[in-house]
Design a protein around this motif. Structure first.
Motif, PDB file in Angstrom:
ATOM      1  N   MET A  39       0.825  -1.205   0.000  1.00 43.27           N
ATOM      2  CA  MET A  39       0.000   0.000   0.000  1.00 43.27           C
ATOM      3  C   MET A  39       0.864   1.263   0.000  1.00 43.27           C
ATOM      4  N   LEU A  40       2.022   1.211   0.655  1.00 45.24           N
ATOM      5  CA  LEU A  40       2.878   2.391   0.768  1.00 45.24           C
ATOM      6  C   LEU A  40       3.871   2.533  -0.380  1.00 45.24           C
ATOM      7  N   LYS A  41       4.051   1.500  -1.195  1.00 39.23           N
ATOM      8  CA  LYS A  41       5.018   1.557  -2.302  1.00 39.23           C
ATOM      9  C   LYS A  41       4.829   2.763  -3.222  1.00 39.23           C
ATOM     10  N   PRO A  42       3.604   3.072  -3.606  1.00 40.85           N
ATOM     11  CA  PRO A  42       3.449   4.182  -4.546  1.00 40.85           C
ATOM     12  C   PRO A  42       3.794   5.549  -3.957  1.00 40.85           C
ATOM     13  N   LEU A  43       3.899   5.637  -2.639  1.00 38.12           N
ATOM     14  CA  LEU A  43       4.233   6.919  -2.033  1.00 38.12           C
ATOM     15  C   LEU A  43       5.694   7.243  -2.277  1.00 38.12           C
ATOM     16  N   HIS A  44       5.968   8.474  -2.610  1.00 33.93           N
ATOM     17  CA  HIS A  44       7.345   8.911  -2.806  1.00 33.93           C
ATOM     18  C   HIS A  44       7.660   9.919  -1.722  1.00 33.93           C
ATOM     19  N   PHE A  45       8.610   9.573  -0.882  1.00 31.27           N
ATOM     20  CA  PHE A  45       9.008  10.457   0.196  1.00 31.27           C
ATOM     21  C   PHE A  45      10.168  11.321  -0.280  1.00 31.27           C
ATOM     22  N   GLY A  46      10.109  12.606  -0.006  1.00 37.51           N
ATOM     23  CA  GLY A  46      11.220  13.475  -0.369  1.00 37.51           C
ATOM     24  C   GLY A  46      11.132  13.926  -1.810  1.00 37.51           C
ATOM     25  N   GLU A  47      12.232  13.772  -2.552  1.00 30.31           N
ATOM     26  CA  GLU A  47      12.322  14.237  -3.934  1.00 30.31           C
ATOM     27  C   GLU A  47      11.351  13.503  -4.839  1.00 30.31           C
ATOM     28  N   GLY A  60      18.806   7.540  -8.848  1.00 30.56           N
ATOM     29  CA  GLY A  60      17.531   6.865  -8.640  1.00 30.56           C
ATOM     30  C   GLY A  60      17.662   5.492  -8.036  1.00 30.56           C
ATOM     31  N   GLY A  61      18.663   4.710  -8.468  1.00 28.31           N
ATOM     32  CA  GLY A  61      18.822   3.359  -7.930  1.00 28.31           C
ATOM     33  C   GLY A  61      19.095   3.360  -6.448  1.00 28.31           C
ATOM     34  N   ALA A  62      20.000   4.221  -6.001  1.00 31.51           N
ATOM     35  CA  ALA A  62      20.322   4.304  -4.572  1.00 31.51           C
ATOM     36  C   ALA A  62      19.132   4.842  -3.787  1.00 31.51           C
ATOM     37  N   ASN A  63      18.483   5.854  -4.341  1.00 26.56           N
ATOM     38  CA  ASN A  63      17.312   6.416  -3.660  1.00 26.56           C
ATOM     39  C   ASN A  63      16.181   5.406  -3.578  1.00 26.56           C
ATOM     40  N   ASP A  64      15.972   4.662  -4.639  1.00 32.77           N
ATOM     41  CA  ASP A  64      14.926   3.644  -4.637  1.00 32.77           C
ATOM     42  C   ASP A  64      15.194   2.586  -3.583  1.00 32.77           C
ATOM     43  N   THR A  65      16.460   2.192  -3.460  1.00 31.85           N
ATOM     44  CA  THR A  65      16.833   1.184  -2.465  1.00 31.85           C
ATOM     45  C   THR A  65      16.596   1.710  -1.057  1.00 31.85           C
ATOM     46  N   ARG A  67      14.637   4.141  -0.190  1.00 33.67           N
ATOM     47  CA  ARG A  67      13.197   4.356  -0.018  1.00 33.67           C
ATOM     48  C   ARG A  67      12.503   3.041   0.319  1.00 33.67           C
ATOM     49  N   SER A  68      12.851   1.976  -0.411  1.00 31.69           N
ATOM     50  CA  SER A  68      12.199   0.687  -0.158  1.00 31.69           C
ATOM     51  C   SER A  68      12.581   0.136   1.213  1.00 31.69           C
ATOM     52  N   MET A  69      13.828   0.367   1.631  1.00 29.49           N
ATOM     53  CA  MET A  69      14.249  -0.069   2.964  1.00 29.49           C
ATOM     54  C   MET A  69      13.497   0.710   4.044  1.00 29.49           C
ATOM     55  N   GLY A  70      13.288   1.999   3.805  1.00 23.62           N
ATOM     56  CA  GLY A  70      12.536   2.821   4.752  1.00 23.62           C
ATOM     57  C   GLY A  70      11.090   2.385   4.855  1.00 23.62           C
ATOM     58  N   VAL A  71      10.472   2.105   3.718  1.00 20.30           N
ATOM     59  CA  VAL A  71       9.082   1.639   3.712  1.00 20.30           C
ATOM     60  C   VAL A  71       8.986   0.295   4.414  1.00 20.30           C
ATOM     61  N   GLU A  72       9.943  -0.599   4.170  1.00 18.08           N
ATOM     62  CA  GLU A  72       9.942  -1.912   4.815  1.00 18.08           C
ATOM     63  C   GLU A  72      10.068  -1.777   6.329  1.00 18.08           C
ATOM     64  N   ALA A  73      10.966  -0.916   6.790  1.00 13.14           N
ATOM     65  CA  ALA A  73      11.145  -0.703   8.228  1.00 13.14           C
ATOM     66  C   ALA A  73       9.880  -0.117   8.843  1.00 13.14           C
ATOM     67  N   LEU A  74       9.265   0.828   8.155  1.00  8.76           N
ATOM     68  CA  LEU A  74       8.032   1.442   8.645  1.00  8.76           C
ATOM     69  C   LEU A  74       6.908   0.415   8.755  1.00  8.76           C
ATOM     70  N   THR A  75       6.752  -0.402   7.726  1.00  6.19           N
ATOM     71  CA  THR A  75       5.661  -1.382   7.746  1.00  6.19           C
ATOM     72  C   THR A  75       5.878  -2.460   8.797  1.00  6.19           C
ATOM     73  N   LYS A  76       7.124  -2.903   8.984  1.00  5.29           N
ATOM     74  CA  LYS A  76       7.396  -3.900  10.024  1.00  5.29           C
ATOM     75  C   LYS A  76       7.116  -3.315  11.395  1.00  5.29           C
ATOM     76  N   SER A  77       7.475  -2.059  11.592  1.00  2.00           N
ATOM     77  CA  SER A  77       7.226  -1.397  12.860  1.00  2.00           C
ATOM     78  C   SER A  77       5.729  -1.258  13.125  1.00  2.00           C
ATOM     79  N   LEU A  78       4.996  -0.852  12.105  1.00  2.00           N
ATOM     80  CA  LEU A  78       3.546  -0.721  12.259  1.00  2.00           C
ATOM     81  C   LEU A  78       2.889  -2.070  12.557  1.00  2.00           C
ATOM     82  N   ALA A  79       3.297  -3.095  11.844  1.00  2.00           N
ATOM     83  CA  ALA A  79       2.676  -4.414  11.996  1.00  2.00           C
ATOM     84  C   ALA A  79       3.082  -5.102  13.296  1.00  2.00           C
ATOM     85  N   SER A  80       4.265  -4.796  13.831  1.00  2.00           N
ATOM     86  CA  SER A  80       4.694  -5.455  15.067  1.00  2.00           C
ATOM     87  C   SER A  80       3.965  -4.910  16.286  1.00  2.00           C
TER      88      SER A  80
END
Length: 105
Positions: A39-47, A60-65, A67-80
């Motif tokens: 659900m959060l993948k389409p959100l773009h944080f920052g630039e 873009g490649g580094a930012n995408d990585t 960003r995806s790590m940040g979204v993953e950490a956020l979702t794991k935190s929310l779900a835990s």
């Protein structure tokens, strides 16, 4: 606001039942984290996507990585924590179905 924890151990449980319940809780939380991540993948944080940095190089490649790590950490935190209740609903439904099967047999 009161947050009730996910009831992960039935009252009349054996060691095997507790292990199954633990796996169910873990799986339900992982599913909720994965669903939130999708659900959060389409959100773009920052630039904006595809924006160039100050040097004119696209990172873009580094930012995408990151960003995806940040979204993953956020979702794991929310779900835990209490999450959005998706894991709790899954656990309750599976427990109801399991209880119904035990009564019928």
């Amino acid at each position: 606001m009161t947050i009730t924890p996910i009831d992960s151990t039935p009252v009349d449980s054996t060691q095997s039942d507790r292990q199954q319940q633990s796996k169910l809780v873990d799986g339900a939380r992982q599913f909720e984290a994965m669903l939130l991540g999708e659900m959060l993948k389409p959100l773009h944080f920052g630039e904006a996507a595809g924006a160039d940095d100050a040097d004119g190089d696209s990172s873009g490649g580094a930012n995408d990585t990151l960003r995806s790590m940040g979204v993953e950490a956020l979702t794991k935190s929310l779900a835990s924590g209490p999450g959005f209740g998706i894991a709790k609903q899954i656990i309750q439904q599976v427990n109801r179905e399991d209880h119904s099967k035990k009564i019928k047999s």
